[in-house]
Design an enzyme around this catalytic site. Structure first.
Site, PDB file in Angstrom:
ATOM      1  N   CYS B 239     -37.265  50.188 -48.392  1.00  0.00           N
ATOM      2  CA  CYS B 239     -36.635  49.063 -48.215  1.00  0.00           C
ATOM      3  C   CYS B 239     -37.340  48.038 -48.727  1.00  0.00           C
ATOM      4  O   CYS B 239     -37.552  48.869 -50.544  1.00  0.00           O
ATOM      5  CB  CYS B 239     -36.515  48.066 -47.142  1.00  0.00           C
ATOM      6  SG  CYS B 239     -38.251  47.843 -46.428  1.00  0.00           S
ATOM      7  N   ARG B 244     -38.082  47.302 -43.068  1.00  0.00           N
ATOM      8  CA  ARG B 244     -36.685  47.969 -42.666  1.00  0.00           C
ATOM      9  C   ARG B 244     -36.514  49.153 -42.005  1.00  0.00           C
ATOM     10  O   ARG B 244     -35.830  49.866 -41.437  1.00  0.00           O
ATOM     11  CB  ARG B 244     -35.760  46.532 -43.166  1.00  0.00           C
ATOM     12  CG  ARG B 244     -35.563  45.095 -43.312  1.00  0.00           C
ATOM     13  CD  ARG B 244     -34.922  44.466 -44.336  1.00  0.00           C
ATOM     14  NE  ARG B 244     -35.279  44.403 -45.589  1.00  0.00           N
ATOM     15  CZ  ARG B 244     -35.181  44.372 -46.733  1.00  0.00           C
ATOM     16  NH1 ARG B 244     -33.289  43.971 -46.524  1.00  0.00           N
ATOM     17  NH2 ARG B 244     -35.425  43.992 -47.947  1.00  0.00           N
TER      18      ARG B 244
END
Lengths: 145, 285
Positions: B239, B244
């Site tokens: 990410c 994430r």
């Protein structure tokens, strides 16, 4: 050319309080602010269209403003599950309470760096504060128009 | 099609957690995006880790080393045989990051609480402001498990061999329209776009937004297989700073049972600044 802006006295006092705190104490103070954010006044709560969304990715923040006896008042709506951003909003709400629109515009955009919160929150998390400051300045401009 | 998760034992439900609040073999660990949320109230008995102040090296760009990890676990009362259950805000995003770090140092008994804080509070389960203290535990970490962490050279090899790379950022970050997440300008990079050949599968699509619970195995399998991300190949997820993508890593490795999945924690803030790194812009594949 630009000259250094000035931090209004109320806000300068808050900044100093944070500056004097060490590490974890800074977070505890921020939490106290988060818990002290006043509820929306009745006229705002009754008509949420008076609130403007602060464009921010992870946390929905909304703010309304009015001029009372020549001084700005800001009213924030921030979810309880975002206490960090609630804390930022409470600092701005209290620190700029009664400041003239001109004083709000004169506030240096990076005034909060002196508080040292980036040491315990990361610089990225301070972006919420930048977004709030940028937005209250827009609301102050609207009062001058 | 198999409709159950490949390794359901890595997931616990809120009911299970409620029934194990006083279980000395279980340690609940809250890991949030919001650094103050734990202090406003947490699951009774839960301890806190903060990805910045607890899990990152304060000088170099890296997370804590093996001895620092051992000291962390010891201080939280986590022994090698403790079952550690992670949960947190924002779809368990940072809870999955903490899980990944614990897996990297070889902790065997790891769980994610399905639905995280959102589901727990939706169910009106108790929260407490009491910060618990546990007796220090003896902890010996294993050497780092390189099989779950990708470095930039691993990513380059993945590009050269046309193996799957999963970009879990927002579509605007993937196309290169944005250099950073909206309003996260200090996590930017010199170049926008995605690692050449990467497919876009935004991280939050693996979760039901109403209650933060993971989607079903069938839904998840469709999500990844429709983009050509198949279990027979090594997969790297990334990410912006590797958080994430920890959630995507968890989904691929434990819920879908892909055998070889790495999280690239250097992610776009490294790749987008790396001289000569292969990048593509636009909607991609």
């Amino acid at each position: 050319m630009s000259r250094p802006g000035k931090v209004p006295d109320r806000l300068a006092q808050i900044v100093e309080d944070f500056e004097l705190c060490e590490g974890r104490e800074k977070l505890e103070l921020l939490l106290q602010y988060a818990e002290s954010l006043p509820p929306l006044p009745a006229w705002v709560a009754a008509d949420e269209s008076s609130l403007e969304a602060v464009p921010e990715c992870m946390t929905p923040v909304a703010v309304a403003a009015e001029l009372v006896d020549g001084g700005m008042r800001f009213y924030f709506k921030v979810p309880a599950e975002s206490p960090t951003v609630r804390g930022f909003a409470a600092i701005v709400e209290e620190g700029l309470r009664g400041a003239t629109p001109e004083q709000v515009l004169d506030l240096p955009a990076d005034f909060y760096l002196q508080m040292g919160l980036q040491e315990v929150l990361t610089a990225q998390r301070m972006n919420g504060m930048s977004a709030i400051v940028a937005h209250v300045k827009r609301l102050a401009v609207a009062q001058l128009a | 099609m198999n409709s159950v998760y490949a390794h359901p034992e890595y997931l616990v439900e809120t009911e299970w957690v409620a029934a194990h609040l006083n279980d000395p073999a279980v340690r609940l660990v809250e890991s949030n995006e919001d650094a103050l949320l734990y202090e406003t109230g947490h699951i009774p008995g839960a301890v806190k880790v903060d990805w910045f102040t607890t899990l990152q090296d304060r000088v170099r760009r890296d997370f804590i080393n093996q001895s620092e990890f051992e000291a962390l676990c010891s201080g939280l009362g986590i022994a090698n045989d403790t079952t550690v259950v992670f949960y947190g805000d924002k779809n368990n995003w940072f809870a999955c990051y903490a899980f990944w770090l614990f897996a990297y140092y070889g902790h065997r008994h790891l769980r994610i609480m399905n639905g995280g804080r959102l589901k727990w509070t939706q169910e009106n389960r108790p929260l407490s402001k009491d910060v618990p203290a546990y007796p220090a535990a003896r902890y010996h970490a294993s050497p780092p498990d390189r099989a779950i962490r990708a470095y930039r050279d691993d990513v380059l090899r993945q590009v050269e061999h046309h193996l799957p790379l999963v970009d879990v950022r927002s579509p605007q970050e993937y196309t290169g329209e944005l250099l950073h997440m909206p309003n996260y300008p200090q996590e930017g990079a010199m170049r926008g776009g995605h690692v050449a050949g990467a497919v876009s599968i935004p991280w939050a699509t693996a979760v039901n937004p109403e209650n933060g619970v993971f989607k079903t195995a069938d839904e998840l399998r469709r999500l990844f297989e429709s983009k050509g991300v198949l279990p027979d190949q090594e997969v790297i997820a990334y990410c912006r700073i590797g958080e994430r993508s920890s959630l995507t890593w968890f989904v691929l490795k434990y819920l879908l049972g892909y055998p070889r999945v790495k999280n690239y924690d250097g992610s776009w803030t490294e790749w987008g600044n790396l001289v000569g790194a292969p990048i593509e812009k636009g909607p991609g594949q």
